[in-house]
Motif scaffolding. Structure first.
Motif, mmCIF file in Angstrom:
data_model
loop_
_atom_site.group_PDB
_atom_site.id
_atom_site.type_symbol
_atom_site.label_atom_id
_atom_site.label_comp_id
_atom_site.label_asym_id
_atom_site.label_seq_id
_atom_site.Cartn_x
_atom_site.Cartn_y
_atom_site.Cartn_z
ATOM 1 N N VAL A 1 0.846 -1.182 0.000
ATOM 2 C CA VAL A 1 0.000 0.000 0.000
ATOM 3 C C VAL A 1 0.885 1.236 0.000
ATOM 4 O O VAL A 1 2.019 1.218 0.475
ATOM 5 C CB VAL A 1 -0.951 0.038 1.215
ATOM 6 C CG1 VAL A 1 -1.975 -1.070 1.128
ATOM 7 C CG2 VAL A 1 -0.184 -0.025 2.506
ATOM 8 N N CYS A 2 0.328 2.328 -0.504
ATOM 9 C CA CYS A 2 1.070 3.575 -0.607
ATOM 10 C C CYS A 2 1.346 4.150 0.789
ATOM 11 O O CYS A 2 0.417 4.307 1.583
ATOM 12 C CB CYS A 2 0.255 4.572 -1.434
ATOM 13 S SG CYS A 2 1.018 6.191 -1.523
ATOM 14 N N PRO A 3 2.603 4.429 1.115
ATOM 15 C CA PRO A 3 2.913 5.010 2.426
ATOM 16 C C PRO A 3 2.299 6.395 2.626
ATOM 17 O O PRO A 3 2.134 6.830 3.759
ATOM 18 C CB PRO A 3 4.447 5.106 2.425
ATOM 19 C CG PRO A 3 4.906 4.139 1.374
ATOM 20 C CD PRO A 3 3.817 4.140 0.341
ATOM 21 N N ASP A 4 1.977 7.085 1.543
ATOM 22 C CA ASP A 4 1.403 8.423 1.652
ATOM 23 C C ASP A 4 -0.102 8.402 1.885
ATOM 24 O O ASP A 4 -0.614 9.151 2.714
ATOM 25 C CB ASP A 4 1.689 9.233 0.390
ATOM 26 C CG ASP A 4 2.994 9.997 0.495
ATOM 27 O OD1 ASP A 4 3.669 9.857 1.534
ATOM 28 O OD2 ASP A 4 3.337 10.720 -0.450
ATOM 29 N N CYS A 5 -0.813 7.570 1.135
ATOM 30 C CA CYS A 5 -2.277 7.669 1.158
ATOM 31 C C CYS A 5 -2.956 6.335 1.445
ATOM 32 O O CYS A 5 -4.177 6.257 1.409
ATOM 33 C CB CYS A 5 -2.788 8.243 -0.165
ATOM 34 S SG CYS A 5 -2.568 7.131 -1.564
ATOM 35 N N ASP A 6 -2.187 5.267 1.733
ATOM 36 C CA ASP A 6 -2.750 3.956 2.022
ATOM 37 C C ASP A 6 -3.492 3.347 0.843
ATOM 38 O O ASP A 6 -4.211 2.376 1.000
ATOM 39 C CB ASP A 6 -3.691 4.010 3.232
ATOM 40 C CG ASP A 6 -2.931 3.846 4.539
ATOM 41 O OD1 ASP A 6 -1.754 3.452 4.480
ATOM 42 O OD2 ASP A 6 -3.503 4.113 5.600
ATOM 43 N N GLY B 1 2.939 2.257 -8.214
ATOM 44 C CA GLY B 1 2.221 3.516 -8.200
ATOM 45 C C GLY B 1 0.817 3.336 -7.655
ATOM 46 O O GLY B 1 0.223 2.267 -7.780
ATOM 47 N N CYS B 2 0.285 4.382 -7.019
ATOM 48 C CA CYS B 2 -1.088 4.336 -6.521
ATOM 49 C C CYS B 2 -1.961 5.221 -7.405
ATOM 50 O O CYS B 2 -1.476 5.875 -8.311
ATOM 51 C CB CYS B 2 -1.152 4.793 -5.066
ATOM 52 S SG CYS B 2 -1.013 6.581 -4.890
ATOM 53 N N ALA B 3 -3.254 5.246 -7.098
ATOM 54 C CA ALA B 3 -4.196 6.013 -7.917
ATOM 55 C C ALA B 3 -3.984 7.512 -7.775
ATOM 56 O O ALA B 3 -4.499 8.289 -8.569
ATOM 57 C CB ALA B 3 -5.632 5.648 -7.535
ATOM 58 N N ASN B 4 -3.240 7.937 -6.755
ATOM 59 C CA ASN B 4 -3.011 9.367 -6.532
ATOM 60 C C ASN B 4 -1.658 9.841 -7.059
ATOM 61 O O ASN B 4 -1.118 10.845 -6.593
ATOM 62 C CB ASN B 4 -3.111 9.680 -5.033
ATOM 63 C CG ASN B 4 -4.530 9.518 -4.529
ATOM 64 O OD1 ASN B 4 -5.477 9.921 -5.189
ATOM 65 N ND2 ASN B 4 -4.675 8.905 -3.379
ATOM 66 N N GLN B 5 -1.118 9.091 -8.010
ATOM 67 C CA GLN B 5 0.126 9.492 -8.678
ATOM 68 C C GLN B 5 1.344 9.506 -7.767
ATOM 69 O O GLN B 5 2.324 10.186 -8.033
ATOM 70 C CB GLN B 5 -0.011 10.889 -9.336
ATOM 71 C CG GLN B 5 -1.295 11.105 -10.121
ATOM 72 C CD GLN B 5 -1.375 10.217 -11.357
ATOM 73 O OE1 GLN B 5 -0.398 10.049 -12.051
ATOM 74 N NE2 GLN B 5 -2.536 9.633 -11.592
ATOM 75 N N HIS B 6 1.265 8.804 -6.652
ATOM 76 C CA HIS B 6 2.475 8.620 -5.852
ATOM 77 C C HIS B 6 3.252 7.457 -6.440
ATOM 78 O O HIS B 6 2.680 6.406 -6.705
ATOM 79 C CB HIS B 6 2.126 8.321 -4.387
ATOM 80 C CG HIS B 6 1.286 9.392 -3.747
ATOM 81 N ND1 HIS B 6 0.165 9.113 -3.005
ATOM 82 C CD2 HIS B 6 1.416 10.741 -3.770
ATOM 83 C CE1 HIS B 6 -0.366 10.263 -2.576
ATOM 84 N NE2 HIS B 6 0.376 11.259 -3.031
ATOM 85 N N VAL B 7 4.545 7.646 -6.644
ATOM 86 C CA VAL B 7 5.351 6.605 -7.282
ATOM 87 C C VAL B 7 6.481 6.188 -6.343
ATOM 88 O O VAL B 7 7.202 7.029 -5.806
ATOM 89 C CB VAL B 7 5.932 7.107 -8.625
ATOM 90 C CG1 VAL B 7 6.691 5.985 -9.324
ATOM 91 C CG2 VAL B 7 4.823 7.625 -9.514
HETATM 92 ZN ZN LIG Z 1 -0.578 7.327 -2.714
#
Ligand SMILES: [Zn+2]
Length: 68
Positions: free
Chosen positions: A8-13, A39-45
């Motif tokens: 999971v994305c560390p920024d937005c889960d 990558g997550c759906a919020n463009q965090h890579v």
């Molecule tokens: Zn994210």
């Protein structure tokens, strides 16, 4: 017990989707090693070393590596 861990994305889960593999020289040991890009759906890579699946996700400075 052998459940695969979904990263999971560390920024937005958000759930991370696997992207490309990038070949990089690792400063630790000087070896050319593949990095797996996520990558997550919020463009965090993010990416991590492919041979260290338990290693931490690090911010990927090349968001272009992700298709969309
Ligand atoms: Zn994210």
């Amino acid at each position: 017990m052998a459940t695969a861990r979904v990263p999971v994305c560390p920024d937005c889960d958000g759930t991370l989707k696997a992207g490309v593999m990038a070949l990089c020289q690792r400063e630790d040991d000087g070896k050319l090693t593949c990095r797996m890009v996520w990558g997550c759906a919020n463009q965090h890579v993010w990416w991590h070393w492919a041979d260290r699946p338990e290693g931490p996700l690090e911010p990927c400075p090349y968001p272009d590596l992700l298709d969309d």
